[in-house]
Write a protein that holds these residues in place. Structure first.
Motif, PDB file in Angstrom:
ATOM      1  N   LEU A 169       8.396  -3.240  -1.002  1.00 18.58           N
ATOM      2  CA  LEU A 169       8.549  -2.060  -1.055  1.00 18.58           C
ATOM      3  C   LEU A 169       8.456  -2.370  -2.531  1.00 18.58           C
ATOM      4  O   LEU A 169       8.272  -2.791  -3.583  1.00 18.58           O
ATOM      5  N   VAL A 170       7.352  -0.695  -2.475  1.00 17.52           N
ATOM      6  CA  VAL A 170       6.933  -0.308  -3.841  1.00 17.52           C
ATOM      7  C   VAL A 170       7.304   1.190  -4.039  1.00 17.52           C
ATOM      8  O   VAL A 170       7.023   2.146  -3.386  1.00 17.52           O
ATOM      9  N   ALA A 171       7.252   1.358  -5.049  1.00 16.32           N
ATOM     10  CA  ALA A 171       7.245   2.665  -5.765  1.00 16.32           C
ATOM     11  C   ALA A 171       6.024   3.475  -5.455  1.00 16.32           C
ATOM     12  O   ALA A 171       4.797   3.153  -5.713  1.00 16.32           O
ATOM     13  N   PRO A 172       6.035   4.992  -5.314  1.00 18.67           N
ATOM     14  CA  PRO A 172       5.015   5.123  -4.401  1.00 18.67           C
ATOM     15  C   PRO A 172       3.731   5.272  -5.653  1.00 18.67           C
ATOM     16  O   PRO A 172       2.418   5.209  -5.054  1.00 18.67           O
ATOM     17  N   GLU A 173       4.102   5.673  -6.455  1.00 23.38           N
ATOM     18  CA  GLU A 173       2.726   5.488  -7.748  1.00 23.38           C
ATOM     19  C   GLU A 173       1.809   4.408  -7.980  1.00 23.38           C
ATOM     20  O   GLU A 173       0.879   3.711  -8.236  1.00 23.38           O
ATOM     21  N   ARG A 174       2.959   3.104  -6.836  1.00 24.37           N
ATOM     22  CA  ARG A 174       1.788   2.022  -7.900  1.00 24.37           C
ATOM     23  C   ARG A 174       1.482   1.576  -6.370  1.00 24.37           C
ATOM     24  O   ARG A 174       0.480   0.421  -5.869  1.00 24.37           O
ATOM     25  N   VAL A 175       1.331   2.855  -5.068  1.00 24.45           N
ATOM     26  CA  VAL A 175       0.465   2.244  -3.818  1.00 24.45           C
ATOM     27  C   VAL A 175      -0.594   2.070  -4.014  1.00 24.45           C
ATOM     28  O   VAL A 175      -1.353   0.696  -3.462  1.00 24.45           O
ATOM     29  N   PRO A 176      -1.328   2.517  -4.963  1.00 24.52           N
ATOM     30  CA  PRO A 176      -3.211   2.688  -5.220  1.00 24.52           C
ATOM     31  C   PRO A 176      -2.913   0.551  -6.180  1.00 24.52           C
ATOM     32  O   PRO A 176      -4.200   0.356  -5.529  1.00 24.52           O
ATOM     33  N   GLU A 177      -2.035   0.086  -6.034  1.00 21.44           N
ATOM     34  CA  GLU A 177      -2.145  -1.359  -6.930  1.00 21.44           C
ATOM     35  C   GLU A 177      -2.343  -1.428  -5.224  1.00 21.44           C
ATOM     36  O   GLU A 177      -2.721  -3.072  -5.775  1.00 21.44           O
ATOM     37  N   PHE A 178      -1.984  -2.043  -4.510  1.00 20.21           N
ATOM     38  CA  PHE A 178      -2.068  -2.279  -3.424  1.00 20.21           C
ATOM     39  C   PHE A 178      -2.565  -2.410  -1.780  1.00 20.21           C
ATOM     40  O   PHE A 178      -3.722  -2.909  -1.848  1.00 20.21           O
ATOM     41  N   ALA A 179      -3.035  -0.810  -1.753  1.00 18.44           N
ATOM     42  CA  ALA A 179      -3.470  -0.559  -1.095  1.00 18.44           C
ATOM     43  C   ALA A 179      -5.037  -0.051  -1.183  1.00 18.44           C
ATOM     44  O   ALA A 179      -5.447   0.113  -1.938  1.00 18.44           O
ATOM     45  N   PRO A 180      -5.453  -0.625   0.045  1.00 15.57           N
ATOM     46  CA  PRO A 180      -7.423   0.552   0.165  1.00 15.57           C
ATOM     47  C   PRO A 180      -7.328   1.898  -0.582  1.00 15.57           C
ATOM     48  O   PRO A 180      -6.520   2.302   0.416  1.00 15.57           O
ATOM     49  N   PRO A 181      -8.500   2.282  -1.232  1.00 17.12           N
ATOM     50  CA  PRO A 181      -8.754   3.282  -1.148  1.00 17.12           C
ATOM     51  C   PRO A 181      -7.523   4.658  -0.509  1.00 17.12           C
ATOM     52  O   PRO A 181      -7.127   5.803  -0.932  1.00 17.12           O
ATOM     53  N   HIS A 182      -8.758   4.369   0.956  1.00 17.23           N
ATOM     54  CA  HIS A 182      -8.669   5.536   1.727  1.00 17.23           C
ATOM     55  C   HIS A 182      -6.441   5.238   1.741  1.00 17.23           C
ATOM     56  O   HIS A 182      -6.327   6.574   2.370  1.00 17.23           O
ATOM     57  N   ILE A 183      -6.015   4.611   1.901  1.00 22.58           N
ATOM     58  CA  ILE A 183      -4.688   4.794   2.173  1.00 22.58           C
ATOM     59  C   ILE A 183      -3.915   5.524   1.106  1.00 22.58           C
ATOM     60  O   ILE A 183      -3.279   5.899   0.797  1.00 22.58           O
ATOM     61  N   ALA A 184      -4.570   4.787  -0.207  1.00 23.48           N
ATOM     62  CA  ALA A 184      -3.853   5.208  -1.803  1.00 23.48           C
ATOM     63  C   ALA A 184      -4.092   7.395  -1.304  1.00 23.48           C
ATOM     64  O   ALA A 184      -3.748   7.808  -2.184  1.00 23.48           O
TER      65      ALA A 184
END
Length: 167
Positions: free
Chosen positions: A118-133
Motif C-alpha cells: 500500500l503506497v501513498a498516491p504520490e509515491r506510485v512513480p517510485e514503484f510503477a512503470p512510467p505508463h502506469i504512474a
C-alpha cells in the motif's frame, strides 16, 4: 444476418481491466508480478466474451483471493503498441475501497505475484512503470469526481489535434 467474414476481417484490440483500490488512509494497493518489472494495480487481460467489469472482478479474485467493493469506472486508457509483439490495449480502470480485514486476507498466487504493498498516491512513480504512474493522478481525479477520464498512454489527449498513431 451479419456478414461473418466482414466481422472476422476487422482489426481486434486487446483489452485489460485493473482495480484502483484505496484503503482507509487513501493508499493505493499495488501488486508485484513475477514475470515483469515493476508494481501494478491488480488486474489483467479481458478474456474473449468477457466484459471489462467482469474481468476486473475475476482478476481481483484470482490475484488477491477476494472481491473488493468497486464503485465504478474511473479511467479508460489507450496504450499504444510497445514493440516486440506487444499490441495496443484499452485499459479500463475501476475504483473501489479495500478494508483492513480484506488486506489481511489477501492471498497472492505465488506463480504470478510475489508481493503487495500500500503506497501513498504520490509515491506510485517510485514503484510503477512510467505508463502506469502517468495514469494514476488522472484515475484518482476520476475517482474523486465520480466520473471516467479518457487517456492515451496515461496522458489527457489534446482534443482537436491529431491523436497518437497506432504504430
Amino acid at each position: 444476418m451479419p456478414d461473418v467474414a466482414y466481422y472476422a476481417s476487422l482489426p481486434r484490440t486487446r483489452g485489460a481491466a485493473a482495480a484502483l483500490l484505496l484503503d482507509d488512509l487513501g493508499r493505493v494497493l499495488l501488486v508485484k508480478p513475477t514475470y515483469k518489472e515493476g508494481w501494478f494495480l491488480p488486474g489483467g487481460v479481458i478474456e474473449e466474451g468477457e466484459s471489462p467489469l467482469a474481468a476486473c472482478v475475476r482478476e481481483c479474485e484470482e490475484e488477491l483471493g477476494l472481491v473488493p467493493r468497486l464503485d465504478g469506472m474511473v479511467c479508460v486508457d489507450w496504450g499504444p503498441p510497445r514493440g516486440e509483439g506487444v499490441d495496443a490495449v484499452n485499459v479500463f480502470v475501476f475504483a473501489g475501497t479495500i478494508t483492513a480485514a480484506q488486506i489481511g486476507a489477501i492471498r497472492l498466487p505465488p506463480d504470478e505475484l510475489s508481493g503487495h504493498v500500500l503506497v501513498a498516491p504520490e509515491r506510485v512513480p517510485e514503484f510503477a512503470p512510467p505508463h502506469i504512474a502517468r495514469r494514476m493522478p488522472h484515475s484518482l481525479r476520476g475517482m474523486a469526481e465520480r466520473r471516467a477520464v479518457y487517456l492515451e498512454d496515461g496522458r489527457v489527449p489534446a482534443f482537436g489535434q491529431a491523436p497518437l498513431a497506432a504504430g
